[in-house]
Design a protein around this motif. Structure first.
Motif, mmCIF file in Angstrom:
data_model
loop_
_atom_site.group_PDB
_atom_site.id
_atom_site.type_symbol
_atom_site.label_atom_id
_atom_site.label_comp_id
_atom_site.label_asym_id
_atom_site.label_seq_id
_atom_site.Cartn_x
_atom_site.Cartn_y
_atom_site.Cartn_z
ATOM 1 N N PRO A 124 11.290 -2.251 -12.360
ATOM 2 C CA PRO A 124 11.052 -3.424 -11.515
ATOM 3 C C PRO A 124 12.000 -4.551 -11.916
ATOM 4 O O PRO A 124 12.439 -4.637 -13.061
ATOM 5 C CB PRO A 124 9.604 -3.795 -11.811
ATOM 6 C CG PRO A 124 9.355 -3.261 -13.165
ATOM 7 C CD PRO A 124 10.212 -2.039 -13.314
ATOM 8 N N ASN B 231 6.908 -11.535 -4.624
ATOM 9 C CA ASN B 231 5.678 -10.779 -4.876
ATOM 10 C C ASN B 231 4.450 -11.632 -4.555
ATOM 11 O O ASN B 231 3.509 -11.162 -3.924
ATOM 12 C CB ASN B 231 5.648 -10.314 -6.331
ATOM 13 C CG ASN B 231 4.508 -9.367 -6.609
ATOM 14 O OD1 ASN B 231 3.763 -9.001 -5.728
ATOM 15 N ND2 ASN B 231 4.369 -8.973 -7.853
ATOM 16 N N ILE C 1 7.748 -6.140 -3.396
ATOM 17 C CA ILE C 1 8.122 -5.702 -4.742
ATOM 18 C C ILE C 1 9.627 -5.500 -4.738
ATOM 19 O O ILE C 1 10.175 -4.903 -3.810
ATOM 20 C CB ILE C 1 7.463 -4.366 -5.112
ATOM 21 C CG1 ILE C 1 5.961 -4.406 -4.928
ATOM 22 C CG2 ILE C 1 7.798 -3.974 -6.530
ATOM 23 C CD1 ILE C 1 5.319 -3.043 -5.077
ATOM 24 N N LEU D 272 12.628 -3.642 -6.728
ATOM 25 C CA LEU D 272 12.816 -2.564 -7.691
ATOM 26 C C LEU D 272 14.290 -2.224 -7.812
ATOM 27 O O LEU D 272 15.041 -2.307 -6.837
ATOM 28 C CB LEU D 272 12.075 -1.299 -7.237
ATOM 29 C CG LEU D 272 10.579 -1.412 -7.008
ATOM 30 C CD1 LEU D 272 10.080 -0.182 -6.288
ATOM 31 C CD2 LEU D 272 9.868 -1.576 -8.330
ATOM 32 N N VAL E 214 7.274 5.034 -4.112
ATOM 33 C CA VAL E 214 6.360 3.901 -4.313
ATOM 34 C C VAL E 214 4.938 4.289 -3.912
ATOM 35 O O VAL E 214 3.978 3.969 -4.619
ATOM 36 C CB VAL E 214 6.848 2.665 -3.520
ATOM 37 C CG1 VAL E 214 5.800 1.565 -3.516
ATOM 38 C CG2 VAL E 214 8.143 2.144 -4.109
ATOM 39 N N LEU F 257 3.124 4.457 -7.461
ATOM 40 C CA LEU F 257 2.438 3.171 -7.637
ATOM 41 C C LEU F 257 1.141 3.084 -6.836
ATOM 42 O O LEU F 257 0.408 2.110 -6.955
ATOM 43 C CB LEU F 257 3.368 2.024 -7.237
ATOM 44 C CG LEU F 257 4.683 1.917 -8.012
ATOM 45 C CD1 LEU F 257 5.501 0.761 -7.477
ATOM 46 C CD2 LEU F 257 4.434 1.757 -9.500
ATOM 47 N N LYS F 258 0.873 4.081 -5.971
ATOM 48 C CA LYS F 258 -0.352 4.131 -5.164
ATOM 49 C C LYS F 258 -0.507 2.896 -4.277
ATOM 50 O O LYS F 258 -1.574 2.307 -4.177
ATOM 51 C CB LYS F 258 -1.592 4.268 -6.062
ATOM 52 C CG LYS F 258 -1.539 5.422 -7.032
ATOM 53 C CD LYS F 258 -1.730 6.738 -6.340
ATOM 54 C CE LYS F 258 -1.976 7.838 -7.343
ATOM 55 N NZ LYS F 258 -0.853 8.709 -7.565
ATOM 56 N N LYS F 259 0.588 2.506 -3.612
ATOM 57 C CA LYS F 259 0.577 1.370 -2.685
ATOM 58 C C LYS F 259 1.057 1.838 -1.323
ATOM 59 O O LYS F 259 1.902 2.717 -1.210
ATOM 60 C CB LYS F 259 1.509 0.251 -3.179
ATOM 61 C CG LYS F 259 1.188 -0.258 -4.567
ATOM 62 C CD LYS F 259 -0.118 -0.969 -4.603
ATOM 63 C CE LYS F 259 -0.443 -1.417 -6.010
ATOM 64 N NZ LYS F 259 -1.787 -1.900 -6.125
ATOM 65 N N PHE G 283 0.308 -5.975 -5.938
ATOM 66 C CA PHE G 283 1.022 -5.366 -7.064
ATOM 67 C C PHE G 283 1.166 -6.418 -8.139
ATOM 68 O O PHE G 283 1.921 -7.381 -7.974
ATOM 69 C CB PHE G 283 2.378 -4.835 -6.638
ATOM 70 C CG PHE G 283 3.128 -4.178 -7.769
ATOM 71 C CD1 PHE G 283 2.759 -2.930 -8.215
ATOM 72 C CD2 PHE G 283 4.189 -4.826 -8.383
ATOM 73 C CE1 PHE G 283 3.440 -2.325 -9.245
ATOM 74 C CE2 PHE G 283 4.869 -4.217 -9.417
ATOM 75 C CZ PHE G 283 4.499 -2.963 -9.849
ATOM 76 N N LEU H 159 2.422 -6.999 -11.821
ATOM 77 C CA LEU H 159 3.216 -6.409 -12.896
ATOM 78 C C LEU H 159 2.602 -6.735 -14.248
ATOM 79 O O LEU H 159 2.576 -5.908 -15.146
ATOM 80 C CB LEU H 159 4.657 -6.903 -12.812
ATOM 81 C CG LEU H 159 5.643 -6.285 -13.774
ATOM 82 C CD1 LEU H 159 5.732 -4.776 -13.551
ATOM 83 C CD2 LEU H 159 7.009 -6.910 -13.599
#
Length: 96
Positions: A11, A21, A27, A29, A44, A48-50, A90, A92
Motif C-alpha cells: 500500500p 482513503n 485505496i 496500492l 483486491v 483484502l476481502k473488499k 479499509f 491500514l
C-alpha cells in the motif's frame, strides 16, 4: 492467470493516499508493472476481502540519480487507485 500475491506489492502511505482513503473511499496500492486492471481487481477482492467499484492505474517513470560521476536509474513503478463500494472500509492502521 497470475499469482494474486505477486500482483499487489504494497500500500502507498502518503498524505494524498490517506486523504483519498478517508474522503473518497479509495485505496492506493503499488502493483506489478505488468498487472492489468482485471488482475488488480481480483487480487483486491480476494486478498483484502473488499468489493471493488473501479480501478485506475498510473505508470511512474524512474528518476535518474547521480552518485559522483556515475548515473543510475530508479526502477519504473505502477500504482493503482482502487475505488471501493459505498459502505466498504479499509483501515491500514486499525490497531494503532
Amino acid at each position: 492467470m497470475r499469482d494474486l500475491y505477486s500482483v499487489i506489492k504494497s500500500p502507498v502511505v502518503t498524505e494524498k493516499a490517506t486523504w483519498a482513503n478517508e474522503k473518497c473511499n479509495q485505496i492506493v496500492l503499488e502493483v506489478d508493472v505488468n498487472a492489468n486492471k482485471i488482475e488488480i481487481k481480483r487480487a483486491v477482492e480476494q486478498l483484502l476481502k473488499k468489493k471493488v467499484l473501479a480501478v485506475q492505474t498510473l505508470n511512474r517513470k524512474g528518476k535518474k540519480k547521480r552518485t559522483g560521476r556515475f548515473i543510475g536509474r530508479r526502477p519504473d513503478t505502477k500504482r493503482a487507485i482502487v475505488r471501493l463500494y459505498p459502505g466498504e472500509k479499509f483501515d491500514l492502521f486499525e490497531g494503532a
